[in-house]
Each structure stands twice: as structure tokens, then as C-alpha cells.
Write an enzyme that holds these catalytic residues in place. Structure first.
Site, mmCIF file in Angstrom:
data_model
loop_
_atom_site.group_PDB
_atom_site.id
_atom_site.type_symbol
_atom_site.label_atom_id
_atom_site.label_comp_id
_atom_site.label_asym_id
_atom_site.label_seq_id
_atom_site.Cartn_x
_atom_site.Cartn_y
_atom_site.Cartn_z
ATOM 1 C CE LYS A 1 78.301 48.992 79.863
ATOM 2 N NZ LYS A 1 77.180 49.775 79.303
ATOM 3 N NE ARG B 1 70.775 52.927 78.775
ATOM 4 C CZ ARG B 1 71.461 53.331 79.823
ATOM 5 N NH1 ARG B 1 71.046 54.386 80.523
ATOM 6 N NH2 ARG B 1 72.582 52.717 80.179
ATOM 7 C CD GLU C 1 77.663 52.685 75.075
ATOM 8 O OE1 GLU C 1 76.681 52.146 75.637
ATOM 9 O OE2 GLU C 1 78.788 52.783 75.614
#
Length: 224
Positions: free
Chosen positions: A145, A61, A57
Site C-alpha cells: 500500500k 482506528r 477494509e
């Protein structure tokens, strides 16, 4: 809006749930990667893959997120590359264009959930409450998640959610590490975990790829 009203032709929510199950089932541990330096993209992915972690993943960011997704899809086609920290429709469109194979969000809004229904890619929405699960559930989502997992109740929350949400399975992320990995993965409604402990930021900074490979292999070995 019905569950399938805005789905891509031939790609139902059931199809996308099956895709998430396959991706997470094969991964077991999902490294959540924020790229600090462009030159780390390939060697970090190679070290993780050499240790057995081939589903990654890549978060948005940092400024390198989209480039990392594109580069890995082009140059490491044997890996499964997802996009994380997707916050809105614009970011979702950008990661689709970059070639991401799945999408992960840290939380959920009605708009991002609806965008996920419309997308051809499977979306794993982030939740931390029963109300958020119900928002997604109403649109056909059954895989989520749990984030941030440890401070949202951890294993105890996962067990509690199993009562009212028998069809739902989770990828807990946030505070998962080698000490609690087995506790999470032993829960019947956990399909994989996300984490960063196998590639400590100092190891990446120092380009200690061998240590990252070894730590990745050790993490997977805990589940055997």
C-alpha cells in the site's frame, strides 16, 4: 530468516501474493472504513455493496473495528472483509481471531513484516519510500500500500517505483478521490486504490445510505 522459514504450512508468500492479487483485482476500489457508531456497521456495508464495492477494509482506528470485522464476517459472508490500521503483532493476532480475510498496515516495521510472513492471511504493508519496499521485498513481499499516496508523490512516485521494482504492485491510499482515481488506476503497477470519498462522514452521520450507494456506483463507473 528466509522468505518461507516461518510461513504457515502450505501457505507460501507466493500463495499470499496471489490472494492479494485476486482480492484487489476484484475490488478495484477499496473503501477504507472507520466505524464511528456500531449501528452504522451493517447499513454502511450494505450501501457500499449495493453500489458494487464488496471488498471492505475496516480500520482499527475506532473501538468498533474488531466488532465490525466479526459482525460482517458472520452476517455478510458474501463480502470480503479486511482489517486496516494494524500496527503490531497483538493487533494482527486480534484481527486474525476476528475473522479478517486480509490485513493492511499504514507503514512497516521489521516485526510486523515478519509477523505477516508467519500469518496465514495475506498482508499488504504500507510504504512511502524505496527503502521500505526493499525491507518488504527481502522477506518476499511484492504487493504494497502506498500511504499516504498523494503527499508521498502520488502517480509520479508510482511511476518512479516501477523502474527499480518491476515485480511490485501497489494499492495507493490517502488523498485518492474521484478526480485522480483514473490517473492512478491507469498505471500498470497499480492493482486497486483505497479511499473514503464515496462515503463522506456527513453522509454516514445522516444515514444517507442511498447517496453512498450512488457514489460507490459512480466511482466504479469511472473505471469502465
Amino acid at each position: 530468516m528466509t522468505t518461507h522459514e516461518h510461513s504457515q504450512p502450505g501457505i507460501s508468500m507466493a500463495d499470499k501474493i496471489a490472494q492479494i492479487d485476486r482480492i484487489c483485482g476484484e475490488a478495484r476500489i477499496l473503501p477504507v472504513i472507520t466505524i464511528a457508531r456500531e449501528e452504522d456497521i451493517l447499513p454502511l456495508a450494505d450501501a457500499l455493496a449495493a453500489g458494487g464495492l464488496k471488498t471492505l477494509e475496516i480500520t482499527l482506528r475506532s473501538e468498533h473495528g474488531l466488532k465490525a470485522i466479526r459482525m460482517l464476517r458472520e452476517q455478510r459472508p458474501e463480502l470480503c472483509i479486511g482489517a486496516g490500521t494494524v500496527l503490531d503483532r497483538a493487533m494482527l493476532k486480534a484481527v486474525e481471531a476476528a475473522g479478517a480475510q486480509f490485513i493492511v498496515t499504514p507503514g512497516c516495521t521489521q516485526d510486523i513484516l515478519e509477523a505477516g510472513v508467519e500469518s496465514a492471511l495475506p498482508l499488504l504493508p504500507g510504504i512511502s519510500s524505496a527503502s521500505e519496499i526493499m525491507m518488504g521485498y527481502a522477506l518476499g513481499y511484492r504487493r504494497f500500500k502506498l500511504f499516504p499516496a498523494e503527499i508521498s508523490g502520488g502517480v509520479a512516485a508510482i511511476k518512479a517505483f516501477g523502474g527499480p521494482f518491476g515485480e511490485v504492485r501497489f494499492c495507493p491510499t490517502g488523498g485518492v478521490n474521484e478526480s485522480n482515481l483514473k490517473s492512478y488506476m491507469s498505471q500498470p503497477n497499480v492493482m486497486c486504490v483505497g479511499g473514503t470519498w464515496m462515503f463522506n462522514s456527513e453522509w454516514v452521520k445522516n444515514r444517507d445510505w442511498a447517496r453512498i450507494q450512488a457514489c460507490s456506483a459512480e466511482a466504479l463507473a469511472l473505471l469502465d
